[in-house]
Design a protein around this motif. Structure first.
Motif, PDB file in Angstrom:
ATOM      1  N   SER A 190       8.707  18.291   1.631  1.00  0.00           N
ATOM      2  CA  SER A 190       7.248  18.235   1.738  1.00  0.00           C
ATOM      3  C   SER A 190       6.662  17.833   0.377  1.00  0.00           C
ATOM      4  N   SER A 191       7.208  18.382  -0.709  1.00  0.00           N
ATOM      5  CA  SER A 191       6.707  17.988  -2.042  1.00  0.00           C
ATOM      6  C   SER A 191       7.036  16.526  -2.320  1.00  0.00           C
ATOM      7  N   VAL A 192       8.258  16.116  -1.915  1.00  0.00           N
ATOM      8  CA  VAL A 192       8.649  14.716  -2.134  1.00  0.00           C
ATOM      9  C   VAL A 192       7.663  13.784  -1.432  1.00  0.00           C
ATOM     10  N   MET A 193       7.318  14.135  -0.182  1.00  0.00           N
ATOM     11  CA  MET A 193       6.415  13.251   0.568  1.00  0.00           C
ATOM     12  C   MET A 193       5.036  13.183  -0.095  1.00  0.00           C
ATOM     13  N   VAL A 194       4.542  14.341  -0.572  1.00  0.00           N
ATOM     14  CA  VAL A 194       3.221  14.359  -1.224  1.00  0.00           C
ATOM     15  C   VAL A 194       3.256  13.497  -2.497  1.00  0.00           C
ATOM     16  N   ILE A 195       4.335  13.625  -3.282  1.00  0.00           N
ATOM     17  CA  ILE A 195       4.435  12.816  -4.513  1.00  0.00           C
ATOM     18  C   ILE A 195       4.488  11.328  -4.159  1.00  0.00           C
ATOM     19  N   LEU A 196       5.331  10.986  -3.149  1.00  0.00           N
ATOM     20  CA  LEU A 196       5.486   9.572  -2.793  1.00  0.00           C
ATOM     21  C   LEU A 196       4.196   8.971  -2.266  1.00  0.00           C
ATOM     22  N   ILE A 197       3.464   9.747  -1.461  1.00  0.00           N
ATOM     23  CA  ILE A 197       2.240   9.187  -0.869  1.00  0.00           C
ATOM     24  C   ILE A 197       1.213   8.893  -1.970  1.00  0.00           C
ATOM     25  N   PHE A 198       1.174   9.768  -3.002  1.00  0.00           N
ATOM     26  CA  PHE A 198       0.238   9.520  -4.116  1.00  0.00           C
ATOM     27  C   PHE A 198       0.677   8.283  -4.906  1.00  0.00           C
ATOM     28  N   LEU A 199       2.002   8.164  -5.139  1.00  0.00           N
ATOM     29  CA  LEU A 199       2.487   6.987  -5.881  1.00  0.00           C
ATOM     30  C   LEU A 199       2.178   5.708  -5.098  1.00  0.00           C
ATOM     31  N   HIS A 200       2.398   5.765  -3.763  1.00  0.00           N
ATOM     32  CA  HIS A 200       2.132   4.588  -2.925  1.00  0.00           C
ATOM     33  C   HIS A 200       0.641   4.238  -2.960  1.00  0.00           C
ATOM     34  N   MET A 201      -0.199   5.268  -2.918  1.00  0.00           N
ATOM     35  CA  MET A 201      -1.640   5.017  -2.968  1.00  0.00           C
ATOM     36  C   MET A 201      -1.997   4.389  -4.331  1.00  0.00           C
ATOM     37  N   GLY A 202      -1.379   4.904  -5.396  1.00  0.00           N
ATOM     38  CA  GLY A 202      -1.618   4.350  -6.735  1.00  0.00           C
ATOM     39  C   GLY A 202      -1.216   2.889  -6.785  1.00  0.00           C
ATOM     40  N   ARG A 203      -0.069   2.570  -6.194  1.00  0.00           N
ATOM     41  CA  ARG A 203       0.397   1.166  -6.188  1.00  0.00           C
ATOM     42  C   ARG A 203      -0.625   0.273  -5.484  1.00  0.00           C
ATOM     43  N   THR A 204      -1.064   0.688  -4.297  1.00  0.00           N
ATOM     44  CA  THR A 204      -1.999  -0.169  -3.547  1.00  0.00           C
ATOM     45  C   THR A 204      -3.335  -0.273  -4.287  1.00  0.00           C
ATOM     46  N   PHE A 205      -3.717   0.805  -4.997  1.00  0.00           N
ATOM     47  CA  PHE A 205      -4.981   0.761  -5.735  1.00  0.00           C
ATOM     48  C   PHE A 205      -4.872  -0.194  -6.925  1.00  0.00           C
ATOM     49  N   PHE A 206      -3.821   0.011  -7.754  1.00  0.00           N
ATOM     50  CA  PHE A 206      -3.724  -0.800  -8.978  1.00  0.00           C
ATOM     51  C   PHE A 206      -3.389  -2.263  -8.694  1.00  0.00           C
ATOM     52  N   PHE A 207      -2.804  -2.541  -7.519  1.00  0.00           N
ATOM     53  CA  PHE A 207      -2.516  -3.935  -7.168  1.00  0.00           C
ATOM     54  C   PHE A 207      -3.687  -4.556  -6.395  1.00  0.00           C
ATOM     55  N   GLY A 208      -4.761  -3.802  -6.240  1.00  0.00           N
ATOM     56  CA  GLY A 208      -5.954  -4.331  -5.550  1.00  0.00           C
ATOM     57  C   GLY A 208      -5.725  -4.571  -4.064  1.00  0.00           C
ATOM     58  N   ALA A 209      -4.745  -3.851  -3.465  1.00  0.00           N
ATOM     59  CA  ALA A 209      -4.421  -4.115  -2.060  1.00  0.00           C
ATOM     60  C   ALA A 209      -5.446  -3.508  -1.101  1.00  0.00           C
ATOM     61  N   TYR A 210      -6.426  -2.767  -1.650  1.00  0.00           N
ATOM     62  CA  TYR A 210      -7.455  -2.155  -0.782  1.00  0.00           C
ATOM     63  C   TYR A 210      -8.563  -3.152  -0.459  1.00  0.00           C
ATOM     64  N   LYS A 211      -8.545  -4.325  -1.132  1.00  0.00           N
ATOM     65  CA  LYS A 211      -9.647  -5.283  -0.960  1.00  0.00           C
ATOM     66  C   LYS A 211      -9.497  -6.069   0.342  1.00  0.00           C
ATOM     67  N   TYR A 212     -10.535  -6.846   0.666  1.00  0.00           N
ATOM     68  CA  TYR A 212     -10.524  -7.671   1.869  1.00  0.00           C
ATOM     69  C   TYR A 212      -9.221  -8.448   1.974  1.00  0.00           C
ATOM     70  N   ARG A 264      -7.868  -5.870   3.701  1.00  0.00           N
ATOM     71  CA  ARG A 264      -7.043  -4.684   3.944  1.00  0.00           C
ATOM     72  C   ARG A 264      -7.817  -3.376   3.832  1.00  0.00           C
ATOM     73  N   GLU A 265      -9.158  -3.457   3.875  1.00  0.00           N
ATOM     74  CA  GLU A 265      -9.953  -2.231   3.710  1.00  0.00           C
ATOM     75  C   GLU A 265      -9.622  -1.200   4.790  1.00  0.00           C
ATOM     76  N   LEU A 266      -9.443  -1.689   6.026  1.00  0.00           N
ATOM     77  CA  LEU A 266      -9.189  -0.749   7.127  1.00  0.00           C
ATOM     78  C   LEU A 266      -7.858  -0.028   6.894  1.00  0.00           C
ATOM     79  N   ASN A 267      -6.867  -0.761   6.360  1.00  0.00           N
ATOM     80  CA  ASN A 267      -5.575  -0.122   6.111  1.00  0.00           C
ATOM     81  C   ASN A 267      -5.707   0.933   5.006  1.00  0.00           C
ATOM     82  N   TRP A 268      -6.571   0.685   4.053  1.00  0.00           N
ATOM     83  CA  TRP A 268      -6.826   1.675   2.992  1.00  0.00           C
ATOM     84  C   TRP A 268      -7.447   2.921   3.615  1.00  0.00           C
TER      85      TRP A 268
END
Ligand code: HEM
Length: 303
Positions: free
Chosen positions: A146-168, A170-174
């Protein structure tokens, strides 16, 4: 874009293209052996049975594929164009998915031995840890997972944020991702109470009280979670239902939607790669048909 070719081994024989002369062991220009004068050696029963057994898995796949056209979906999913510069950070989403699958699998086995009752929960966890074969391992995997999943999900969110993957576009996927994050945290929070020991009891009281400090919905949320005036047996039942039924169902559905959008939209290229400049258009007069075309650039009309 033309669809990539499926490997021959998963295409059923009747649908397979025959090999071209000269390819796949057929001699070029040579007629096939005369079956009447020099027939191939007959195979024995055992040999034929072995051949069928070897082909059986492929036959089963082909049988299913002819009825579901699943290979088309698989081809679309597996043979995707990947942007240049894709790197290890792009594996964090799949790692989160893997962590979720491990949680779901180990959770099913724990549920076979766990008793969600205020008087028996603790004893059932002790039983899992001390008497059930591999119980401590499965429980440990679920607890640490459970801790591993929480850490990974935050890292994955960080990756998509810093790579700008939340922009058009892909907003709905964000947005789906944000809901997945909240649901994952809910899983970790509700699971923590289930052993019903001193630590989980008092930590859950703190967690429920923190929820109660939220604006507007906070007090209602904490009342809903506590399921009574004090934390007790009804709280445990409520947390168990949320942890076992409500949230996993929602997570599975949302992961499906998340993956569908990743498949449809593809992944973003890393931000440090410059977008390719569009090539300047070739004047119509220089195109093949255009050379003979009329002055209006209509090549076909002049042909
Ligand atoms: C259970 C949780 C999640 C799973 C299993 C999951 C899985 C994935 C996978 C496998 C990919 C494609 C590969 C990759 O880019 O890593 C992906 C892409 C993406 N995810 Fe998640 N994800 C989850 C949670 C989140 C969260 C919390 C966010 C953000 C709030 C998010 C936002 C995105 C976005 C925007 C993309 C597109 C990336 C791109 O186009 O480059 N995901 N996700």
């Amino acid at each position: 874009m033309p669809k990539p070719k499926l490997p021959d081994s998963i295409v059923p024989a009747p649908l397979r293209k025959p090999a071209k002369p000269g390819a796949a062991g057929t001699a070029k220009g040579k007629a096939p052996a005369d079956l009447k004068t020099s027939p191939p050696p007959r195979k024995g029963d055992v040999e034929r049975l072995t051949d069928r057994a070897v082909e059986a898995p492929v036959d089963v796949l082909a049988w299913v594929d002819q009825r579901t056209a699943a290979s088309g979906i698989l081809t679309g999913m597996l043979f995707r164009k990947v942007p240049k510069g894709t790197n290890w950070f792009y594996t964090l989403g799949s790692a989160t998915l893997f962590a979720f699958i491990v949680q779901a699998t180990t959770g099913v086995f724990l549920a076979m031995f766990y008793t969600p009752s205020a008087t028996q929960a603790y004893a059932s966890i002790s039983h899992i840890n001390n008497e059930v074969p591999l119980g401590a391992l499965v429980h440990g995997m679920h607890k640490w997972g459970s801790s591993v999943m929480v850490i990974l999900i935050f890292l994955h969110m960080g990756r998509t944020f810093f790579f700008g993957a939340y922009k058009y576009p892909r907003e709905l996927n964000w947005v789906i991702g944000v809901v997945l994050l909240i649901l994952t945290m809910t899983m970790a929070f509700t699971g923590y109470l289930l052993p019903f020991d001193q630590r989980s009891f008092w930590a859950s009281i703190v967690g429920i009280n923190i929820n109660g400090t939220g604006p507007i919905v906070g007090p209602y949320l904490s009342d809903f979670l506590r399921a009574g005036p004090e934390l007790g047996a009804t709280t445990l039942s409520r947390f168990y239902a949320i942890h076992m039924l409500l949230v996993p169902g929602a997570i599975i559905a949302l992961i499906g939607a998340h993956m569908y959008l990743v498949m449809k939209l593809g992944t973003t290229a890393p931000p440090w790669l410059k977008a390719e400049r569009p090539k300047p258009a070739t004047p119509v007069s220089q195109l093949d048909g255009g050379a003979e075309g009329d002055a209006g650039g209509n090549g076909a009309a002049g042909a």
